[in-house]
Write an enzyme that holds these catalytic residues in place. Structure first.
Site, PDB file in Angstrom:
ATOM      1  N   MET A 166       0.796  -1.227   0.000  1.00  8.69           N
ATOM      2  CA  MET A 166       0.000   0.000   0.000  1.00  8.69           C
ATOM      3  C   MET A 166       0.830   1.279   0.000  1.00  8.69           C
ATOM      4  O   MET A 166       0.345   2.339   0.379  1.00  8.69           O
ATOM      5  CB  MET A 166      -0.983  -0.002   1.176  1.00  8.69           C
ATOM      6  CG  MET A 166      -2.031  -1.122   1.077  1.00  8.69           C
ATOM      7  SD  MET A 166      -2.963  -1.109  -0.499  1.00  8.69           S
ATOM      8  CE  MET A 166      -4.011   0.334  -0.218  1.00  8.69           C
ATOM      9  N   HIS A 204      -3.480  -4.707 -10.317  1.00  4.89           N
ATOM     10  CA  HIS A 204      -4.421  -3.636  -9.977  1.00  4.89           C
ATOM     11  C   HIS A 204      -5.848  -4.137 -10.237  1.00  4.89           C
ATOM     12  O   HIS A 204      -6.107  -4.741 -11.274  1.00  4.89           O
ATOM     13  CB  HIS A 204      -4.134  -2.399 -10.826  1.00  4.89           C
ATOM     14  CG  HIS A 204      -5.045  -1.253 -10.502  1.00  4.89           C
ATOM     15  ND1 HIS A 204      -4.834  -0.444  -9.406  1.00  4.89           N
ATOM     16  CD2 HIS A 204      -6.183  -0.812 -11.086  1.00  4.89           C
ATOM     17  CE1 HIS A 204      -5.810   0.453  -9.352  1.00  4.89           C
ATOM     18  NE2 HIS A 204      -6.638   0.253 -10.357  1.00  4.89           N
TER      19      HIS A 204
END
Lengths: 201, 201
Positions: A91, A110
């Site tokens: 992240m 993604h």
């Protein structure tokens, strides 16, 4: 092919990849798993699979690594002799200095059909926009956010009944198929890249 | 359901729609076909199918209709009592004054999986970006460029061997399936819209 996997969460993609390494379906080895979150599931699950698992404190910033942390990530990855770095729910933004150490060798997955819906909570963006299909994308990481050359995509239909939770869950299932499949093609040297376009050799 | 179809080119989508109207597969009638290009294939093909076909000069601008032309388009469409306006390769931007006369009743088909690749030559944009899937999108026209609520999408895989021409051709095949199918759902009152999201009733 030696892999270094970076993640901040539960590590379900890491587990899918490591299982396929263990079974021989993916001719690669997970050399090290690194997390920026000390109690992340990805670390405990890696240890449970007898994989080297390292927590490296990210420093004071929320969305990136500080300079000394970044250097430590690079050091551990180089020490583990990794050839590819696999972002699996990591992240934090990977900055240029890090990327240039492993240029063209950092991949990410993604949860959308890029270039639609880059950035956070892509499944929610897709649902809010009202698309009929979304999916997931494996791409090389470059200097942008979710902008690098695409290595593989998988489609996930959006259902009328979908909530962010149900859609996200089906995209994650697709990720656990797509990511090991693309890494297998990389390991078998089956993917060529010209400019932004990748093709099967 | 009475349709007014606007196009600037060969009219292959118009033909696909009109054929399904004629066969009864699409419970609708093409009330008028209008073009901004006097010798456009869409007009001769419409006349060949015995459909009312009208050329309305667009005025001096390249990308939009001038004000008097716009009024003439609206007049002809209202005279033909159309309920839905179907853009089928109409190469001019529909401005607010026109749209507001038929708000929520103007549909367009775009040769990509929106919101990826709005604007011109979307098949070439897709190929240059390196996506593995593209497609086509039927959407309600709003004030933006290719931004309105999506009614339907169809996927077209991108092949390693694709050129802009081959990819465009496969997307056009998908358009000729998708556009009549979505119009059929509209005619059968099977599509509901809430905010940006459409669903099957």
């Amino acid at each position: 092919m030696r892999l270094g996997i970076l993640g901040s969460g539960q590590g379900s993609n890491m587990v899918a990849i490591a299982e396929q390494c263990a079974s021989g379906a993916l001719p690669a080895v997970v050399s090290v798993v690194i997390s920026d979150v000390e109690n992340a599931g990805i670390l405990s699950r890696a240890r449970g699979m007898a994989l080297p698992a390292v927590y490296i404190a990210p420093g004071p910033y929320r969305t990136k690594l500080d300079e000394s942390a970044e250097q430590e990530y690079v050091r551990v990855l180089k020490e583990a002799n990794v050839e590819w770095i696999v972002l699996a729910g990591f992240m934090r933004i990977i900055k240029s200095e890090f990327l240039e150490q492993f240029w063209g060798k950092v991949v990410n997955i993604h949860p959308s059909l890029l270039p639609s819906f880059p950035g956070l909570e892509a499944w929610r963006q897709a649902l809010d926009y009202g698309v009929k299909f979304t999916g997931c994308t494996v791409h090389i990481v470059d200097h942008g956010i979710d902008t690098g050359p695409i290595l593989g995509q998988e489609i996930v239909p959006v259902l009328d009944s979908d909530t962010p939770k149900t859609l996200h869950s089906r995209i994650q299932e697709a990720e656990r198929r797509l990511y090991p499949a693309v890494l297998r093609e990389l390991a078998m040297d089956q993917i060529g890249i010209q400019g932004r376009r990748s093709h099967r050799k």
